[in-house]
Design a protein around this motif. Structure first.
Motif, PDB file in Angstrom:
ATOM      1  N   LYS A 325       0.834  -1.206   0.000  1.00  0.00           N
ATOM      2  CA  LYS A 325       0.000   0.000   0.000  1.00  0.00           C
ATOM      3  C   LYS A 325       0.868   1.256   0.000  1.00  0.00           C
ATOM      4  CE  LYS A 325      -4.008  -1.951   2.438  1.00  0.00           C
ATOM      5  NZ  LYS A 325      -4.850  -1.869   3.662  1.00  0.00           N
ATOM      6  N   SER A 366      -6.168   3.296  -5.875  1.00  0.00           N
ATOM      7  CA  SER A 366      -7.332   2.936  -5.043  1.00  0.00           C
ATOM      8  C   SER A 366      -8.618   3.393  -5.736  1.00  0.00           C
ATOM      9  CB  SER A 366      -7.232   3.591  -3.666  1.00  0.00           C
ATOM     10  OG  SER A 366      -6.104   3.080  -2.977  1.00  0.00           O
ATOM     11  N   THR A 380      -4.480   5.768   1.960  1.00  0.00           N
ATOM     12  CA  THR A 380      -3.992   4.872   0.898  1.00  0.00           C
ATOM     13  C   THR A 380      -4.460   5.350  -0.466  1.00  0.00           C
ATOM     14  OG1 THR A 380      -3.971   2.960   2.395  1.00  0.00           O
ATOM     15  CG2 THR A 380      -3.981   2.499   0.029  1.00  0.00           C
ATOM     16  N   ARG A 383      -1.391   1.014  -4.788  1.00  0.00           N
ATOM     17  CA  ARG A 383      -0.438  -0.052  -4.443  1.00  0.00           C
ATOM     18  C   ARG A 383       0.725  -0.050  -5.448  1.00  0.00           C
ATOM     19  NH1 ARG A 383      -2.368  -4.034  -0.874  1.00  0.00           N
ATOM     20  NH2 ARG A 383      -4.574  -3.767  -0.315  1.00  0.00           N
TER      21      ARG A 383
END
Length: 406
Positions: A325, A366, A380, A383
């Protein structure tokens, strides 16, 4: 005239060796310097560059050895021909002497046998007749001649044997000298063959390295274009065109491969953006993820293979596992979130005081990250599987990203 030619050849070879020594020294120095600093760029590329430099150094040393061998062989070429001819003549002489030796040995054995026979006959008792006395004197004279002949044959046999020994010694010496030169010729051919293979491998390695470097530069240029389009940075189009022309010249140059000598690294232009670095004076914050490994540092470096001067405006952070993340490092607003052809997914966040953080090469963004969305520090944003390209700007200035969290 021959002496002048030999002196000219020696001078030429010594001068060539001096040039190669200079190139070996230069590359050794460059390799040592580069080994200490290569972590300033992508580690994989750095290792490839290091191997290419080592390969060039080895090739140069091979060429120096080849020059020395060729010089030595050229100096011994005349003596080699003379020695080969002399060896042939000596072997003929040796065979002739051996034939003479066999004949002398046979004659000596026959004469010794004759002498023994005469001695036995003379030891017998003779009557005192006139005929027997004449026969005795004749036999005694024959024995005397036989003994004299034995002495003469023995001397000849000894001299002949000594001559054979001398010829054998000369033959052995010549064979050793000829074998040494033949060995050096074989060594020269082996080095030439290895040199050819190493040059071929070097060409392949450099071609692969070129693709990797072009990929890195393409990513960098793509990110600059995106930031310029968002008015985060400015691009000097004149400097951009100049740098692109300089890069094309560097990449199209065949000096490194085809010349078989070490490259003359030229200082090409710096990055086309007018790089201005600003010192970060704010509070320390979090890193985009942790743990991480910095695989590309911020700052200027000159590529060791092509001599292209590059400025790393970003850093590369490698996670210890895939799909790690990535979090924003400050409170802010999303001003860009999209997938690109070169840099995969990019998210750009705008913060207070004209500060922007750029997160590129994301494996995914995300789902709830959209342009205009306000987010908090530690949120977040996506990734990363490979390496995160992390860049920080403030009002057209660049900031070393590690200063934010280290």
């Amino acid at each position: 005239m021959n002496h002048l030619l030999i002196i000219s050849v020696i001078f030429f070879v010594l001068n060539a060796n001096s040039n190669i020594d200079s190139k070996i020294k230069k590359t050794s120095s460059k390799l040592n310097t580069y080994s200490k600093n290569y972590k300033n760029i992508n580690q994989k590329m750095a290792q490839n560059a290091k191997e290419i430099l080592e390969q060039k150094l080895e090739i140069s040393m091979q060429e120096k050895h080849l020059k020395n061998l060729k010089n030595e062989l050229s100096q011994k070429e005349i003596s080699y021909k003379v020695n080969t001819t002399e060896l042939t003549n000596l072997k003929k002489s040796e065979n002739s002497l051996k034939e003479d030796s066999e004949k002398l040995e046979q004659e000596l054995v026959f004469t010794i046998a004759q002498s023994v026979s005469l001695s036995v006959i003379l030891e017998e008792e003779y009557t005192t007749s006139e005929e027997s006395l004449i026969e005795f004197e004749v036999l005694r004279a024959m024995l005397k001649n036989a003994k004299m002949k034995i002495t003469e044959l023995n001397d000849k046999f000894y001299i002949n044997s000594k001559n054979i020994e001398d010829v054998n010694a000369q033959v052995s010496t010549l064979e050793v000298e000829i074998a040494i030169i033949d060995g050096k010729r074989k060594e020269m051919l082996n080095i030439q063959e290895k040199n050819k293979k190493d040059l071929k491998n070097l060409k392949v390695a450099k071609s692969s390295y070129k693709k990797e470097l072009q990929k890195v530069l393409k990513k960098q240029d793509s990110l600059k274009t995106t930031l310029a389009r968002l008015n985060i940075i400015k691009i000097d189009e004149i400097k951009k065109a100049k740098q692109e022309a300089e890069r094309a010249r560097a990449f199209n140059s065949n000096n490194i491969i085809l010349d078989k000598n070490l490259p003359k690294v030229k200082k090409h232009g710096s990055s086309y953006q007018a790089i201005k670095t600003k010192k970060y004076r704010g509070l320390k914050t979090i890193s985009p993820f942790s743990p991480y490994e910095i695989t590309k540092k911020y700052g200027t470096y000159t590529d060791p293979i092509y001599g292209i001067k590059v400025f790393n405006e970003s850093i590369s952070l490698k996670p210890n596992k895939k799909n790690t993340k990535v979090k924003t490092v400050f409170n802010g607003k999303i001003i860009y979130a999209d997938k690109t052809a070169v840099l995969d997914n990019i998210v750009i966040v705008e913060h207070k005081y004209g500060l922007h953080t750029i997160y590129a090469n994301l494996s995914q963004i995300s789902p709830n990250i959209k342009k205009g969305k306000k987010i908090k520090k530690g949120y977040t944003i996506g990734r990363v599987s490979d390496e995160l390209i992390f860049e920080v700007t403030q009002k057209s200035f660049h900031i070393n990203p590690v200063k934010l969290f280290q």
